[in-house]
Design a protein around this motif. Structure first.
Motif, PDB file in Angstrom:
ATOM      1  N   LEU A  34     -55.220 -24.953 -34.503  1.00  9.09           N
ATOM      2  CA  LEU A  34     -55.511 -26.284 -35.122  1.00  9.09           C
ATOM      3  C   LEU A  34     -55.383 -26.232 -36.424  1.00  9.09           C
ATOM      4  O   LEU A  34     -55.824 -25.522 -37.274  1.00  9.09           O
ATOM      5  CB  LEU A  34     -57.013 -26.905 -34.721  1.00  9.09           C
ATOM      6  N   LEU A  35     -54.026 -26.926 -36.941  1.00  6.78           N
ATOM      7  CA  LEU A  35     -53.471 -27.080 -38.327  1.00  6.78           C
ATOM      8  C   LEU A  35     -54.066 -28.312 -39.023  1.00  6.78           C
ATOM      9  O   LEU A  35     -53.975 -29.335 -38.458  1.00  6.78           O
ATOM     10  CB  LEU A  35     -52.231 -26.848 -38.392  1.00  6.78           C
ATOM     11  N   THR A  36     -54.669 -28.449 -40.119  1.00  2.57           N
ATOM     12  CA  THR A  36     -54.832 -29.773 -40.619  1.00  2.57           C
ATOM     13  C   THR A  36     -54.568 -29.456 -42.383  1.00  2.57           C
ATOM     14  O   THR A  36     -54.564 -28.671 -42.996  1.00  2.57           O
ATOM     15  CB  THR A  36     -56.521 -30.152 -40.853  1.00  2.57           C
ATOM     16  N   SER A  38     -55.530 -31.906 -45.966  1.00  2.00           N
ATOM     17  CA  SER A  38     -56.410 -33.275 -46.326  1.00  2.00           C
ATOM     18  C   SER A  38     -56.075 -33.504 -47.670  1.00  2.00           C
ATOM     19  O   SER A  38     -55.784 -32.347 -48.587  1.00  2.00           O
ATOM     20  CB  SER A  38     -57.797 -32.785 -46.263  1.00  2.00           C
ATOM     21  N   ILE A  45     -56.791 -37.322 -43.986  1.00  2.00           N
ATOM     22  CA  ILE A  45     -56.688 -36.082 -43.461  1.00  2.00           C
ATOM     23  C   ILE A  45     -55.868 -36.177 -42.247  1.00  2.00           C
ATOM     24  O   ILE A  45     -55.713 -37.186 -41.630  1.00  2.00           O
ATOM     25  CB  ILE A  45     -58.100 -35.144 -42.970  1.00  2.00           C
ATOM     26  N   ARG A  46     -54.866 -35.275 -41.947  1.00  2.00           N
ATOM     27  CA  ARG A  46     -53.935 -35.097 -40.702  1.00  2.00           C
ATOM     28  C   ARG A  46     -54.118 -33.720 -40.081  1.00  2.00           C
ATOM     29  O   ARG A  46     -54.206 -32.708 -40.790  1.00  2.00           O
ATOM     30  CB  ARG A  46     -52.627 -35.760 -41.056  1.00  2.00           C
ATOM     31  N   GLY A  47     -53.873 -33.687 -38.776  1.00  2.00           N
ATOM     32  CA  GLY A  47     -53.847 -32.606 -38.097  1.00  2.00           C
ATOM     33  C   GLY A  47     -53.071 -32.460 -36.821  1.00  2.00           C
ATOM     34  O   GLY A  47     -52.729 -33.444 -36.201  1.00  2.00           O
ATOM     35  N   GLN A  49     -52.205 -29.630 -33.352  1.00  2.00           N
ATOM     36  CA  GLN A  49     -52.481 -28.316 -32.598  1.00  2.00           C
ATOM     37  C   GLN A  49     -50.891 -27.796 -32.274  1.00  2.00           C
ATOM     38  O   GLN A  49     -49.951 -28.283 -31.987  1.00  2.00           O
ATOM     39  CB  GLN A  49     -53.121 -28.527 -31.237  1.00  2.00           C
ATOM     40  N   HIS A  59     -46.954 -30.219 -32.429  1.00  2.00           N
ATOM     41  CA  HIS A  59     -46.085 -30.030 -33.831  1.00  2.00           C
ATOM     42  C   HIS A  59     -44.640 -30.365 -33.529  1.00  2.00           C
ATOM     43  O   HIS A  59     -44.171 -29.951 -32.776  1.00  2.00           O
ATOM     44  CB  HIS A  59     -46.388 -28.546 -34.197  1.00  2.00           C
ATOM     45  N   THR A  97     -55.897 -26.191 -43.662  1.00  2.00           N
ATOM     46  CA  THR A  97     -56.662 -25.160 -42.888  1.00  2.00           C
ATOM     47  C   THR A  97     -55.932 -24.832 -41.561  1.00  2.00           C
ATOM     48  O   THR A  97     -55.166 -25.476 -40.849  1.00  2.00           O
ATOM     49  CB  THR A  97     -57.949 -25.865 -42.549  1.00  2.00           C
ATOM     50  N   ARG A 110     -58.475 -21.218 -44.962  1.00  2.00           N
ATOM     51  CA  ARG A 110     -58.493 -22.550 -45.734  1.00  2.00           C
ATOM     52  C   ARG A 110     -57.809 -22.220 -47.191  1.00  2.00           C
ATOM     53  O   ARG A 110     -58.245 -21.157 -47.764  1.00  2.00           O
ATOM     54  CB  ARG A 110     -59.870 -22.901 -45.654  1.00  2.00           C
TER      55      ARG A 110
END
Length: 129
Positions: A34-36, A38, A45-47, A49, A59, A97, A110
């Motif tokens: 899981l990539l985020t 912010s 924030i955006r994320g 998988q 992605h 992250t 992070r």
């Protein structure tokens, strides 16, 4: 078993070990992360998988991101850098992250960057979403 049969079996085994399919079997590069990203003080924030081998997950550049992580052995700090990029001095911090698993090893990473360009330069397609 004759000497000729034994030699043929040994040759076949050696050729199989050198084949691209056999090499790919030893090549790791599987994970679910899981990539985020912010903004400053988590104002946004955006994320997404990332599931590898790619394309997988949601992605938009899964294949390239998976290949970058494979080259870095799943370690975001070891991602190939874009040495040609030139970033301005604008200070608009972002934090990236990565949490999940890569080749059976937990990933929990992070890092903050002074701006989006610095993030892009350091991580390439992995955080390009």
């Amino acid at each position: 078993m004759s000497v000729r049969t034994t030699a043929a079996a040994a040759t076949a085994t050696a050729l199989l070990a050198l084949s691209p399919a056999a090499a790919g079997a030893d090549e790791r590069g599987e994970g679910r992360v899981l990539l985020t990203v912010s903004g400053a003080r988590s104002t946004w924030i955006r994320g997404v998988q990332l599931v590898c081998p790619g394309p997988g997950g949601h992605h938009p550049h899964a294949s390239e991101a998976c290949e970058s992580l494979r080259l870095a052995d799943g370690r975001p700090d070891a991602l190939p850098r874009d040495s040609q990029a030139v970033c301005g001095r604008e200070y608009d911090p972002v934090t990236a992250t990565a949490d999940g698993e890569w080749d059976g090893v937990a990933v929990s990473w992070r890092k903050s960057f002074p701006n989006g360009c610095a993030l892009e330069t350091a991580t390439g397609p992995v955080f390009r979403f």
